[in-house]
Motif scaffolding. Structure first.
Motif, PDB file in Angstrom:
ATOM      1  N   GLU A 241       9.594  -0.652   4.063  1.00  0.00           N
ATOM      2  CA  GLU A 241       8.928   0.653   3.472  1.00  0.00           C
ATOM      3  C   GLU A 241      10.103   1.347   2.665  1.00  0.00           C
ATOM      4  O   GLU A 241      10.978   1.330   3.431  1.00  0.00           O
ATOM      5  CB  GLU A 241       8.761   1.014   5.213  1.00  0.00           C
ATOM      6  N   TYR A 242       9.769   1.543   1.792  1.00  0.00           N
ATOM      7  CA  TYR A 242      10.308   1.703   0.806  1.00  0.00           C
ATOM      8  C   TYR A 242       9.790   3.250   0.369  1.00  0.00           C
ATOM      9  O   TYR A 242       8.756   3.836  -0.016  1.00  0.00           O
ATOM     10  CB  TYR A 242      10.608   1.545  -1.105  1.00  0.00           C
ATOM     11  N   ASP A 243      11.329   4.522  -0.417  1.00  0.00           N
ATOM     12  CA  ASP A 243      11.197   5.948  -0.488  1.00  0.00           C
ATOM     13  C   ASP A 243      11.542   5.702  -1.985  1.00  0.00           C
ATOM     14  O   ASP A 243      12.128   7.093  -2.065  1.00  0.00           O
ATOM     15  CB  ASP A 243      11.256   7.073   0.392  1.00  0.00           C
TER      16      ASP A 243
ATOM     17  N   GLY B 200       6.255   1.512  -8.121  1.00  0.00           N
ATOM     18  CA  GLY B 200       7.355   2.487  -8.060  1.00  0.00           C
ATOM     19  C   GLY B 200       7.618   3.491  -8.898  1.00  0.00           C
ATOM     20  O   GLY B 200       8.331   4.428  -8.009  1.00  0.00           O
ATOM     21  N   LEU B 201       6.763   3.288  -9.599  1.00  0.00           N
ATOM     22  CA  LEU B 201       7.243   4.414 -10.780  1.00  0.00           C
ATOM     23  C   LEU B 201       5.991   6.127 -10.074  1.00  0.00           C
ATOM     24  O   LEU B 201       7.085   6.932 -10.415  1.00  0.00           O
ATOM     25  CB  LEU B 201       5.647   4.412 -11.935  1.00  0.00           C
ATOM     26  N   ALA B 202       5.154   6.014  -9.113  1.00  0.00           N
ATOM     27  CA  ALA B 202       5.142   6.827  -8.219  1.00  0.00           C
ATOM     28  C   ALA B 202       5.633   7.668  -7.200  1.00  0.00           C
ATOM     29  O   ALA B 202       6.212   8.404  -7.162  1.00  0.00           O
ATOM     30  CB  ALA B 202       3.240   6.574  -7.459  1.00  0.00           C
ATOM     31  N   LEU B 203       6.798   6.245  -6.803  1.00  0.00           N
ATOM     32  CA  LEU B 203       7.798   7.235  -5.857  1.00  0.00           C
ATOM     33  C   LEU B 203       9.312   7.661  -6.924  1.00  0.00           C
ATOM     34  O   LEU B 203       9.477   9.114  -6.534  1.00  0.00           O
ATOM     35  CB  LEU B 203       9.110   6.334  -5.427  1.00  0.00           C
ATOM     36  N   ALA B 204       8.795   6.976  -8.153  1.00  0.00           N
ATOM     37  CA  ALA B 204      10.185   7.423  -9.008  1.00  0.00           C
ATOM     38  C   ALA B 204      10.208   8.743  -9.608  1.00  0.00           C
ATOM     39  O   ALA B 204      10.580  10.257  -9.183  1.00  0.00           O
ATOM     40  CB  ALA B 204      10.467   6.859 -10.463  1.00  0.00           C
ATOM     41  N   SER B 205       8.347  10.198  -9.292  1.00  0.00           N
ATOM     42  CA  SER B 205       7.626  10.984 -10.055  1.00  0.00           C
ATOM     43  C   SER B 205       8.174  11.982  -9.083  1.00  0.00           C
ATOM     44  O   SER B 205       8.619  13.201  -9.129  1.00  0.00           O
ATOM     45  CB  SER B 205       6.372  10.833 -10.322  1.00  0.00           C
ATOM     46  N   LEU B 206       8.029  11.216  -6.957  1.00  0.00           N
ATOM     47  CA  LEU B 206       8.654  12.231  -6.424  1.00  0.00           C
ATOM     48  C   LEU B 206       9.848  12.055  -6.193  1.00  0.00           C
ATOM     49  O   LEU B 206      10.681  13.640  -5.918  1.00  0.00           O
ATOM     50  CB  LEU B 206       8.224  11.563  -4.958  1.00  0.00           C
ATOM     51  N   GLN B 207      10.961  11.264  -6.952  1.00  0.00           N
ATOM     52  CA  GLN B 207      11.670  11.378  -6.806  1.00  0.00           C
ATOM     53  C   GLN B 207      12.599  12.664  -7.684  1.00  0.00           C
ATOM     54  O   GLN B 207      13.851  12.777  -7.265  1.00  0.00           O
ATOM     55  CB  GLN B 207      12.340  10.013  -7.097  1.00  0.00           C
ATOM     56  N   SER B 208      12.497  12.320  -9.155  1.00  0.00           N
ATOM     57  CA  SER B 208      12.826  13.286 -10.100  1.00  0.00           C
ATOM     58  C   SER B 208      13.090  14.697  -9.764  1.00  0.00           C
ATOM     59  O   SER B 208      11.335  14.957  -9.397  1.00  0.00           O
ATOM     60  CB  SER B 208      11.696  12.736 -10.692  1.00  0.00           C
ATOM     61  N   GLU B 209      13.481  15.273 -10.656  1.00  0.00           N
ATOM     62  CA  GLU B 209      13.833  16.876  -9.491  1.00  0.00           C
ATOM     63  C   GLU B 209      13.710  17.585 -11.007  1.00  0.00           C
ATOM     64  O   GLU B 209      14.109  18.281 -11.071  1.00  0.00           O
ATOM     65  CB  GLU B 209      15.954  16.634  -9.551  1.00  0.00           C
ATOM     66  N   ALA B 210      13.566  16.822 -11.802  1.00  0.00           N
ATOM     67  CA  ALA B 210      12.915  17.297 -12.800  1.00  0.00           C
ATOM     68  C   ALA B 210      11.807  18.593 -12.923  1.00  0.00           C
ATOM     69  O   ALA B 210      10.922  18.668 -11.991  1.00  0.00           O
ATOM     70  CB  ALA B 210      11.818  16.370 -14.048  1.00  0.00           C
TER      71      ALA B 210
ATOM     72  N   LYS C 217      -2.653   4.475  -6.395  1.00  0.00           N
ATOM     73  CA  LYS C 217      -3.342   3.871  -5.569  1.00  0.00           C
ATOM     74  C   LYS C 217      -4.863   3.301  -5.896  1.00  0.00           C
ATOM     75  O   LYS C 217      -5.268   3.003  -5.641  1.00  0.00           O
ATOM     76  CB  LYS C 217      -3.820   5.299  -4.883  1.00  0.00           C
ATOM     77  N   LYS C 218      -4.935   4.227  -6.947  1.00  0.00           N
ATOM     78  CA  LYS C 218      -7.076   3.569  -7.397  1.00  0.00           C
ATOM     79  C   LYS C 218      -6.514   2.014  -8.262  1.00  0.00           C
ATOM     80  O   LYS C 218      -7.811   1.338  -7.764  1.00  0.00           O
ATOM     81  CB  LYS C 218      -7.255   4.674  -8.995  1.00  0.00           C
TER      82      LYS C 218
ATOM     83  N   GLU D 226       1.161  -0.655   0.033  1.00  0.00           N
ATOM     84  CA  GLU D 226      -0.129  -0.070  -0.184  1.00  0.00           C
ATOM     85  C   GLU D 226       0.575   1.677   0.359  1.00  0.00           C
ATOM     86  O   GLU D 226       2.255   1.292   0.564  1.00  0.00           O
ATOM     87  CB  GLU D 226      -0.864   0.205   0.605  1.00  0.00           C
ATOM     88  N   TRP D 227       0.630   2.281  -0.270  1.00  0.00           N
ATOM     89  CA  TRP D 227       0.484   3.710  -0.493  1.00  0.00           C
ATOM     90  C   TRP D 227       0.380   4.198   0.869  1.00  0.00           C
ATOM     91  O   TRP D 227      -0.762   4.603   1.628  1.00  0.00           O
ATOM     92  CB  TRP D 227       0.305   4.354  -1.590  1.00  0.00           C
ATOM     93  N   LYS D 228       1.460   4.994   2.034  1.00  0.00           N
ATOM     94  CA  LYS D 228       0.983   5.822   3.090  1.00  0.00           C
ATOM     95  C   LYS D 228       2.145   6.836   2.901  1.00  0.00           C
ATOM     96  O   LYS D 228       3.122   6.921   2.832  1.00  0.00           O
ATOM     97  CB  LYS D 228       1.463   5.395   4.454  1.00  0.00           C
ATOM     98  N   ASP D 229       1.732   8.262   3.575  1.00  0.00           N
ATOM     99  CA  ASP D 229       2.626   9.324   3.481  1.00  0.00           C
ATOM    100  C   ASP D 229       3.978   9.228   2.528  1.00  0.00           C
ATOM    101  O   ASP D 229       4.697   9.838   2.406  1.00  0.00           O
ATOM    102  CB  ASP D 229       3.390   9.232   5.168  1.00  0.00           C
TER     103      ASP D 229
END
Ligand code: MRU
Length: 352
Positions: A36-38, A65-75, A131-132, A14-17
């Motif tokens: 827990e992975y970020d 994993g892609l949702a995390l990648a979108s947050l990790q990206s500095e683009a 999440k959906k 699941e996705w949390k915080d």
């Protein structure tokens, strides 16, 4: 408190915080540990090392994993972010080759990402979509359960192979979801779970999950499938799938083909339960890649060596069951029956 008690509201992934939380399945049945992975690379690693496994669960994990990648990206531009997501997609995709749900989950997220125009919109939509997908997975399993439960009778003993349960999905399960729904419909049933060597998803996960939920479940070694069927201990079989092609050839955990062949020999109905995200309508059966895993899974049990040094090992993780051995394929859109080329096509035509 027993540290392996699983609450029924618990999710495998699941996705949390802004983090991905998973049950570490390599530790079951002895310990219930959450990781827990970020970082999407950690998710890729978790898929590769079977911390999370089972086709629908790895599909949703890839999306997270892609949702995390979108947050990790500095683009700071859409093109920059899409390019970072493509790189992450490749790493996640290359973790395991057989279950098509992984590709399905990654493709779905990339489509959503490409449809947005700003970096912030992409991040938000990608997270929301992942999440959906997790929520829908549970709903789909319950629907499949309703369609599948009518195929099982009061007092049936149902054999299953590997783990196609809550732990292979976000929750509830595919094949075990049908078993749950059958019990929920008021029928009295028993289950036989195969051990599923070499990784033992049957003994470590299915037997654990069903026993925890109060099912009458017996564990057998894989080598006792023939004995159980020949001695009248099994009325029906149900398994999950990692990929089903349009001709009805089913790719699932190694040993499934043996179980199906034995069921045919004894006139026992053999069912497969899988969501439409497990269907690959483009590939031919001969083109599907069977994952080969390391030999040490076979040359030992736990830390104990059970084979001579330097022995050559063949360790395929999946096999293919041909359509003529399959009595029906249960999906969230209904049950496909032979001839599968027609019935599978109809499932897709009716809904897309
Ligand atoms: O190697 P695994 O544990 O990922 O293999 C899992 C299976 O083969 C399951 O039967 C399949 O993914 C269906 S799960 C609902």
């Amino acid at each position: 408190m027993d540290d392996t008690v699983i609450d029924s509201s618990l999710r495998t992934v699941e996705w949390k915080d802004n983090k991905v939380i998973m049950i570490d399945q390599t530790k079951l049945p002895n310990q219930l540990v959450f990781v827990e992975y970020d970082d999407f690379n950690q998710v890729a690693d978790a898929i590769k090392t079977l911390v999370v496994r089972g086709a629908p669960a790895i599909g949703v994990s890839g999306a997270f994993g892609l949702a995390l990648a979108s947050l990790q990206s500095e683009a700071t531009t859409k093109d920059g972010l899409i390019s970072d997501l493509e790189k992450a997609r490749k790493i996640l995709y290359e973790t395991r080759p057989t279950a098509v749900n992984l590709k399905w989950g990654l493709d779905k997220i990339m489509t959503v990402a490409n449809s947005e125009s700003s970096v912030e919109q992409i991040r938000q939509s990608v997270i929301n979509e992942a999440k959906k997908m997790a929520d829908e997975d549970i709903q789909i399993n319950k629907t499949m359960g309703k369609y599948g439960s009518v195929l099982f009778d009061n007092n049936d003993t149902i054999m299953t192979h590997c783990n196609a349960g809550a732990l292979a999905t976000v929750a509830y399960g595919t094949a075990l979801g049908v078993i749950r729904a059958t019990r929920e419909s008021g029928k009295n049933i028993k289950v036989i779970a195969t051990e599923t060597r070499p990784v033992q998803q049957g003994s470590r996960l299915t037997a654990f999950e069903l026993k925890h939920d109060g099912f009458d479940v017996s564990l057998i070694p894989d080598t006792a499938v023939g004995y159980s069927m020949a001695n009248g201990l099994v009325n029906k079989v149900i398994v999950g799938a990692d990929r089903i092609v349009r001709t009805g050839h089913v790719f699932n955990k190694i040993g499934t083909y043996q179980v199906a062949t034995m069921a045919k020999q004894h006139g026992i109905p053999f069912y497969v339960a899988a969501p439409l995200s497990t269907f690959d309508m483009k590939s031919d059966a001969k083109d599907v890649i069977i994952e080969m895993r390391k030999g040490t899974e076979v040359t030992g049990i736990g830390d104990k060596k059970t084979a001579p040094d330097d022995i050559n090992v063949i360790n395929p993780a999946f096999d293919m069951t041909p359509p003529e051995l399959i009595s029906g394929i249960i999906t969230e859109k209904g049950v496909a029956k032979p001839p599968y080329e027609e019935s599978i096509k109809k499932l897709f035509e009716a809904n897309y």
